[in-house]
Design an enzyme around this catalytic site. Structure first.
Site, PDB file in Angstrom:
ATOM      1  N   ASP A 130      44.319  24.614  30.349  1.00 36.22           N
ATOM      2  CA  ASP A 130      45.087  25.806  30.727  1.00 36.22           C
ATOM      3  C   ASP A 130      46.474  25.367  31.180  1.00 36.22           C
ATOM      4  OD1 ASP A 130      44.848  24.910  33.339  1.00 36.22           O
ATOM      5  OD2 ASP A 130      43.471  26.488  33.981  1.00 36.22           O
ATOM      6  N   SER A 165      42.455  21.656  42.774  1.00 36.59           N
ATOM      7  CA  SER A 165      41.736  22.132  41.583  1.00 36.59           C
ATOM      8  C   SER A 165      41.353  21.007  40.628  1.00 36.59           C
ATOM      9  CB  SER A 165      42.591  23.158  40.838  1.00 36.59           C
ATOM     10  OG  SER A 165      43.853  22.622  40.526  1.00 36.59           O
ATOM     11  N   HIS A 188      45.823  22.437  33.914  1.00 39.21           N
ATOM     12  CA  HIS A 188      44.734  21.467  33.983  1.00 39.21           C
ATOM     13  C   HIS A 188      44.362  20.874  32.634  1.00 39.21           C
ATOM     14  CE1 HIS A 188      44.216  24.456  37.287  1.00 39.21           C
ATOM     15  NE2 HIS A 188      44.237  23.341  37.984  1.00 39.21           N
TER      16      HIS A 188
END
Ligand SMILES: *[C@@H]1O[C@H](CO)[C@@H](O)[C@H](O)[C@H]1NC(C)=O
Ligand SMILES: *[C@@H]1O[C@H](CO)[C@@H](O)[C@H](O)[C@H]1NC(C)=O
Ligand SMILES: *[C@@H]1O[C@H](CO)[C@@H](O)[C@H](O)[C@H]1NC(C)=O
Ligand SMILES: *[C@@H]1O[C@H](CO)[C@@H](O)[C@H](O)[C@H]1NC(C)=O
Ligand SMILES: *[C@@H]1O[C@H](CO)[C@@H](O)[C@H](O)[C@H]1NC(C)=O
Ligand SMILES: *[C@@H]1O[C@H](CO)[C@@H](O)[C@H](O)[C@H]1NC(C)=O
Ligand SMILES: *[C@@H]1O[C@H](CO)[C@@H](O)[C@H](O)[C@H]1NC(C)=O
Length: 346
Positions: A294, A7, A297
């Site tokens: 978040d 991610s 991240h």
């Protein structure tokens, strides 16, 4: 530039997978609010590290490799996928490393049809292969075994590193020469981990140890590959220390908050997810004041600082080269001077 990873590097490949949001998508608001003003599938409020390094190199922002629209493969491709693992058994939903490698082989075949063998080899030799891998494997390992010994951790690290080494050698065999390895992040210092382990502010030690073991092993393997493989060049980017330093000393780098996420709910804004319609979450008014967007991240602003370090930072953050030096390196000249060294050694 060819991008492999999870991610941290995904520009929206997961949008094109038949998976649910909880299995790894970021295609809903407020993701993307800062730069794109719509959710692109990036796990961030804006651009991510590969976007910035592409810009520094004069390349366009990434489109996901799985996006069916036409691609200009001459500038590279981004195969990264949120939740992607090195070990296939860890996550059945997203694009694990062997799948990403399979896509790369597909690209090599397409390029060979388009350019012919010799120009393709040239392109592959000059390209940078940048990767961010392993974090998801260690998070999976940690959630299934919180009480592990150092030797069990080392054993697991060796398996992950073995598979990364194997993949790196496959890319080398296909013609890749310039490798940029981003270290695994400070897994014990991200809001999600702090929330899960009921931290009272401190980082979770055993995940920090696991990440450090991985990063040390990766640096060692890269150094060995450079000795073993003719023309192999690399850099190690210390994402771990650079991000941890920002999480622990936010003010030093222009942030206000290093522990809580900008977006999410509960402890560290990391107990309930960011932006899921069914759950309560808070959203900060200025993400650039936060290290973390978040639970897992960094924000775009944090990524922009880290990308700058990767691109032209000094030798304590990216070594033995920075990305600009790796990019500018003339591999053909390197290889022929090595051959001359070999001849004179003989
Ligand atoms: C998508 O996944 C769901 C659930 O796994 C399945 O029922 C459906 O057939 C899949 N759709 C496609 C187009 O593959
Ligand atoms: C953790 O491992 C130690 C030593 O193997 C053992 O004594 C202890 O009971 C374990 N704790 C938990 C919570 O499993
Ligand atoms: C790669 O990972 C698998 C588990 O998915 C493991 O069995 C195998 O030994 C690893 N390969 C290397 C070269 O370490
Ligand atoms: C990587 O592993 C696969 C399967 O384990 C093996 O077939 C392949 O030869 C390995 N590649 C390298 C470069 O070692
Ligand atoms: C954190 O606290 C919750 C609630 O008290 C508890 O259920 C959970 O087991 C704790 N987690 C850890 C890793 O200690
Ligand atoms: C890196 O580049 C930026 C501009 O792109 C510049 O401000 C900075 O001073 C450079 N850093 C180094 C170490 O050269
Ligand atoms: C790296 O070195 C530079 C100066 O050479 C220094 O400003 C910076 O704080 C160092 N970074 C780390 C992570 O040690």
């Amino acid at each position: 530039m060819f991008v492999f990873g999870d991610s941290v590097f995904d520009p929206g490949n997961n949008n094109f997978l038949n998976i649910s949001v909880t299995q790894g998508k970021a295609n809903f608001p407020p993701y993307g609010e800062t730069f794109f003003h719509y959710p692109t599938g990036r796990f961030c409020d804006g651009r991510i590290i590969p976007d910035f390094t592409a810009s520094f190199a004069g390349l366009p922002l990434w489109r996901p490799y799985l996006d069916p629209a036409n691609h200009n493969l001459l500038v590279g491709a981004n195969f990264a996928s949120g939740g992607a693992c090195v070990l296939v058994e860890n996550n059945p939903y997203t694009l694990n490393l062997p799948i990403q490698l399979g896509f790369f082989k597909e690209v090599v075949n397409l390029l060979t049809q388009q350019l012919g063998e010799s120009d393709t080899k040239q392109l592959l030799r000059e390209a940078i292969y940048i990767s961010s891998l392993g974090g998801v494997d260690y998070m999976t390992f940690a959630s299934s075994s919180s009480n592990v010994t150092e030797s069990e951790m080392q054993e697991y690290v060796n398996i992950v590193i073995g598979n990364i080494t194997n993949a790196t050698m496959e890319i080398y065999k296909l013609g890749g020469r310039k490798f940029a390895f981003q270290s695994v992040g400070p897994l014990g210092c991200v809001p999600k981990t702090k929330a899960e382990f009921n931290s009272t502010g401190e980082c979770v030690e055993f995940l920090q140890i696991l990440a450090t073991m991985h990063n040390n092993a990766l640096a060692k393997v890269a150094e060995e590959l450079e000795i073993r493989l003719s023309g192999f060049k690399y850099l190690m980017f210390d994402f771990f220390t650079s991000l941890m330093d920002r999480a622990n000393n936010p003010e030093k780098y222009g942030f206000k908050v290093g522990d809580n996420a900008c977006c999410g709910g509960g402890a560290y804004h990391a107990q309930t997810a960011c932006g899921w319609l069914t759950e309560e979450y808070e959203l900060c008014s200025d993400p650039s004041k936060f290290v973390f967007w978040d639970a897992l991240h960094p924000t775009e602003y944090c990524y922009s600082q880290l990308a700058q370090l990767l691109w032209n930072g000094t030798g304590n953050v990216t070594w033995p080269l920075n990305m600009k030096q790796l990019y500018d390196l003339d591999i053909d000249a390197e290889i022929s001077s090595q051959d001359i060294d070999l001849i004179s050694d003989a």
